[in-house]
Design a protein around this motif. Structure first.
Motif, PDB file in Angstrom:
ATOM      1  N   SER A   1      53.575  69.123   3.744  1.00  0.00           N
ATOM      2  CA  SER A   1      54.880  69.406   3.143  1.00  0.00           C
ATOM      3  C   SER A   1      55.377  68.219   2.298  1.00  0.00           C
ATOM      4  O   SER A   1      56.328  68.352   1.541  1.00  0.00           O
ATOM      5  CB  SER A   1      55.908  69.778   4.220  1.00  0.00           C
ATOM      6  N   PHE A   2      54.712  67.068   2.438  1.00  0.00           N
ATOM      7  CA  PHE A   2      55.067  65.919   1.591  1.00  0.00           C
ATOM      8  C   PHE A   2      54.287  65.921   0.283  1.00  0.00           C
ATOM      9  O   PHE A   2      54.464  65.042  -0.560  1.00  0.00           O
ATOM     10  CB  PHE A   2      54.813  64.595   2.331  1.00  0.00           C
ATOM     11  N   ARG A   3      53.423  66.889   0.122  1.00  0.00           N
ATOM     12  CA  ARG A   3      52.596  66.926  -1.081  1.00  0.00           C
ATOM     13  C   ARG A   3      53.471  66.996  -2.337  1.00  0.00           C
ATOM     14  O   ARG A   3      54.447  67.740  -2.380  1.00  0.00           O
ATOM     15  CB  ARG A   3      51.662  68.140  -1.043  1.00  0.00           C
ATOM     16  N   GLY A   4      53.081  66.204  -3.329  1.00  0.00           N
ATOM     17  CA  GLY A   4      53.835  66.210  -4.579  1.00  0.00           C
ATOM     18  C   GLY A   4      54.639  64.946  -4.787  1.00  0.00           C
ATOM     19  O   GLY A   4      54.962  64.588  -5.911  1.00  0.00           O
ATOM     20  N   ALA A   5      54.953  64.248  -3.705  1.00  0.00           N
ATOM     21  CA  ALA A   5      55.723  63.009  -3.817  1.00  0.00           C
ATOM     22  C   ALA A   5      54.864  61.837  -3.335  1.00  0.00           C
ATOM     23  O   ALA A   5      54.024  62.007  -2.470  1.00  0.00           O
ATOM     24  CB  ALA A   5      56.974  63.100  -2.957  1.00  0.00           C
ATOM     25  N   PRO A   6      55.087  60.654  -3.911  1.00  0.00           N
ATOM     26  CA  PRO A   6      54.468  59.486  -3.279  1.00  0.00           C
ATOM     27  C   PRO A   6      55.108  59.283  -1.906  1.00  0.00           C
ATOM     28  O   PRO A   6      56.307  59.521  -1.751  1.00  0.00           O
ATOM     29  CB  PRO A   6      54.822  58.323  -4.219  1.00  0.00           C
TER      30      PRO A   6
ATOM     31  N   LYS B   1      59.061  59.435  -0.701  1.00  0.00           N
ATOM     32  CA  LYS B   1      59.464  59.766   0.665  1.00  0.00           C
ATOM     33  C   LYS B   1      59.010  58.643   1.592  1.00  0.00           C
ATOM     34  O   LYS B   1      57.908  58.096   1.420  1.00  0.00           O
ATOM     35  CB  LYS B   1      58.815  61.076   1.119  1.00  0.00           C
ATOM     36  N   PHE B   2      59.844  58.327   2.545  1.00  0.00           N
ATOM     37  CA  PHE B   2      59.517  57.314   3.540  1.00  0.00           C
ATOM     38  C   PHE B   2      59.342  58.016   4.885  1.00  0.00           C
ATOM     39  O   PHE B   2      60.248  58.718   5.335  1.00  0.00           O
ATOM     40  CB  PHE B   2      60.620  56.256   3.599  1.00  0.00           C
ATOM     41  N   VAL B   3      58.169  57.846   5.470  1.00  0.00           N
ATOM     42  CA  VAL B   3      57.835  58.616   6.672  1.00  0.00           C
ATOM     43  C   VAL B   3      57.496  57.652   7.809  1.00  0.00           C
ATOM     44  O   VAL B   3      56.707  56.722   7.631  1.00  0.00           O
ATOM     45  CB  VAL B   3      56.643  59.560   6.398  1.00  0.00           C
ATOM     46  N   LEU B   4      58.104  57.879   8.959  1.00  0.00           N
ATOM     47  CA  LEU B   4      57.848  57.045  10.136  1.00  0.00           C
ATOM     48  C   LEU B   4      57.386  57.945  11.282  1.00  0.00           C
ATOM     49  O   LEU B   4      58.121  58.843  11.706  1.00  0.00           O
ATOM     50  CB  LEU B   4      59.106  56.293  10.559  1.00  0.00           C
ATOM     51  N   ILE B   5      56.178  57.699  11.759  1.00  0.00           N
ATOM     52  CA  ILE B   5      55.619  58.504  12.856  1.00  0.00           C
ATOM     53  C   ILE B   5      55.657  57.677  14.131  1.00  0.00           C
ATOM     54  O   ILE B   5      55.157  56.549  14.159  1.00  0.00           O
ATOM     55  CB  ILE B   5      54.172  58.917  12.548  1.00  0.00           C
TER      56      ILE B   5
ATOM     57  N   ASP C   1      49.246  58.758  -2.244  1.00  0.00           N
ATOM     58  CA  ASP C   1      49.538  59.354  -3.550  1.00  0.00           C
ATOM     59  C   ASP C   1      50.050  60.780  -3.327  1.00  0.00           C
ATOM     60  O   ASP C   1      50.099  61.254  -2.181  1.00  0.00           O
ATOM     61  CB  ASP C   1      48.311  59.250  -4.473  1.00  0.00           C
ATOM     62  N   PRO C   2      50.463  61.482  -4.383  1.00  0.00           N
ATOM     63  CA  PRO C   2      51.072  62.806  -4.175  1.00  0.00           C
ATOM     64  C   PRO C   2      50.142  63.835  -3.525  1.00  0.00           C
ATOM     65  O   PRO C   2      50.596  64.871  -3.060  1.00  0.00           O
ATOM     66  CB  PRO C   2      51.465  63.235  -5.597  1.00  0.00           C
TER      67      PRO C   2
END
Lengths: 255, 210
Positions: free
Chosen positions: B69-74, B111-115, B180-181
């Motif tokens: 779902s993050f596809r398309g954005a760095p 997008k900034f993602v923290l798992i 990358d995207p």
């Protein structure tokens, strides 16, 4: 029932092999892991079941046939590198190597196989717990002769040839070939950093790799165990090595 | 002496494995200079895209999502655990530095993602509390909660090593990764409080700022 059919299918193997159960139950216990936790020496391993032997090429072929996305040539690079199943005569044949442990399999592939059997990869604690046993003792790691035997296997240069399964007698738990044939994947292979934790910001190399690990090992006499941890920490989940196979573990279903 | 020997053994074991098996090299992203409007990726994912992982995650806003779902954005992605009082604020501060240093297009899109490593403690509600505490914009910043197998899997493709050393305490690699995207690993920063310029340069390039 299914297991016996498979075993009957492999009739050319030795009598001892045919007599061995497909998997054995392991009675869990606390043990002192190679890397003790920050606040405890002992780690509890719950009861579980484990495959008696490493997974063979024949069994892996049956899995691949049922799950074509795991065929050689079909698998994406994220999940397995270019040498995936490269020792097979063809993507759908294991002629001549049926009863050898499957190798050239990635962590992802091993995991998918176990998942398809209703199992999973063993955790590092589970593997280490059962691998302490020799033929008669739950824990033989205090015995220099046992450690020497394991080290001898680890120091054998990889010739590329791998023997059929069932080369070594069953250990205390009824498990064969934990040593002697191949290294084995564990679920948390990528946990083997390192004493340095998030709070430390010193020498990055030392904290990220081997040196840091050496300094926190509980029992520095256990070279063999140490080599396994070092080996695992050098792996990536897509790697497929000629001497790295696996066996599955199974949770015990509550009745 | 004994320790030195052990280190030597480890290096041998590690190096042999590394020599036998060179790390598959990610194709460097195509030069973005000639691209006027950044291309929105579509079709089949690249072979090394981590968006091929099929795991399901819960965000701090309790949305169920897959990584693609993050596809398309760095994407700037890290793994962490909330109850770590030292590294966690530092890694978020490092990510904020990246956000601040990024060019205008990158700042808008990234997008900034923290798992979290710790699904028991870092529930979606606890992650929401972290978002508030660090004053993060939930449109850009996503915390992800997943099961242990999914966490182990994503750690393996990001090359993050971790171990629970005691209840709720994790020893782990600190790694900030730029995707990358298409979800292919592009640049990494290893360790805390490191220079961010190389990662920001890649990010700006991907986003069309340079």
């Amino acid at each position: 029932m299914r297991y016996w059919l498979i075993i009957i299918g492999l009739t050319l193997n030795s009598v001892a092999f045919a007599a061995a159960p497909e998997r054995v139950r392991i009675k869990g216990d606390s043990y002192a892991p190679f890397y003790p936790g920050a606040d405890k020496e002992e780690q509890l391993v719950e009861d579980f079941e484990m495959d008696t032997f490493p997974v063979t090429n024949a069994k892996f072929l049956a899995f691949v046939n049922a799950n074509p996305k795991w065929q050689r040539g079909a698998v994406k690079a994220l999940f397995a590198d270019a040498s995936y199943l490269e020792n097979w005569p063809s993507p759908s044949s294991v002629v001549g190597i049926e009863n050898q442990p499957v190798t050239h399999v990635s962590w992802f592939a091993a995991r998918a196989f176990c998942d398809a059997q209703g199992g999973r990869l063993p955790t590092e604690h589970e593997w280490e717990f059962v691998s302490r046993a020799d033929e008669t003792r739950v824990n033989a790691t205090g015995d220099l002769a046992f450690n020497q035997k394991v080290l001898t296997f680890y120091s054998k240069p990889g010739s590329g040839h791998i023997d059929n399964i069932n080369q070594t007698p069953a250990n205390y738990w009824g498990l064969h070939d934990l040593y002697g044939l191949v290294w084995e994947w564990v679920e948390d292979f990528n946990s083997s950093i390192i004493s340095s934790d998030n709070r430390q910001s010193g020498d990055k190399q030392e904290s990220k790799f081997c040196g840091g690990a050496a300094l926190s090992a509980a029992n520095t006499r256990e070279y063999a165990t140490f080599m396994r941890f070092a080996f695992r920490s050098s792996l990536k989940s897509s790697y497929t090595l000629h001497n790295l196979g696996f066996r599955c573990a199974y949770d015990i279903k509550s009745e | 002496m004994r320790t030195k020997l052990l280190i030597a053994i480890t290096f041998l074991a590690g190096c042999q494995a590394n020599e036998a098996k060179p790390i598959p090299v990610t194709q460097p992203p195509a030069e973005a200079k000639t691209i006027v409007a950044p291309v929105i990726p579509s079709g089949e994912l690249p072979e090394l895209s981590i968006y091929q992982l099929d795991s399901t995650w819960t965000t701090q806003d309790k949305a169920e999502i897959k990584l693609d779902s993050f596809r398309g954005a760095p994407v700037v992605i890290v793994m962490f655990f909330g109850s770590c009082r030292t590294a966690c604020p530092t890694i978020i501060a490092d990510m904020k530095r990246i956000e601040k240093a990024a060019g205008p297009k990158a700042a808008e899109k990234t997008k900034f993602v923290l798992i979290t490593f710790d699904p028991k403690v870092d529930t979606p509600d606890a992650l929401k509390a972290l978002e508030k505490k660090f004053e993060l914009d939930s449109k850009k910043w996503t915390f992800l909660h997943g099961d242990e197998g999914s966490i182990r899997e994503v750690a393996s493709v990001l090359n993050v090593q971790y171990r629970e050393v005691s209840e709720g305490q994790f020893s782990h690699t600190n790694l900030i990764t730029l995707l990358d995207p298409n979800g292919v690993v592009t640049t990494k920063i290893e360790g805390l409080k490191q220079p961010i310029e190389p990662l920001v340069a890649s990010l700006n390039k991907i986003a069309g700022d340079s």
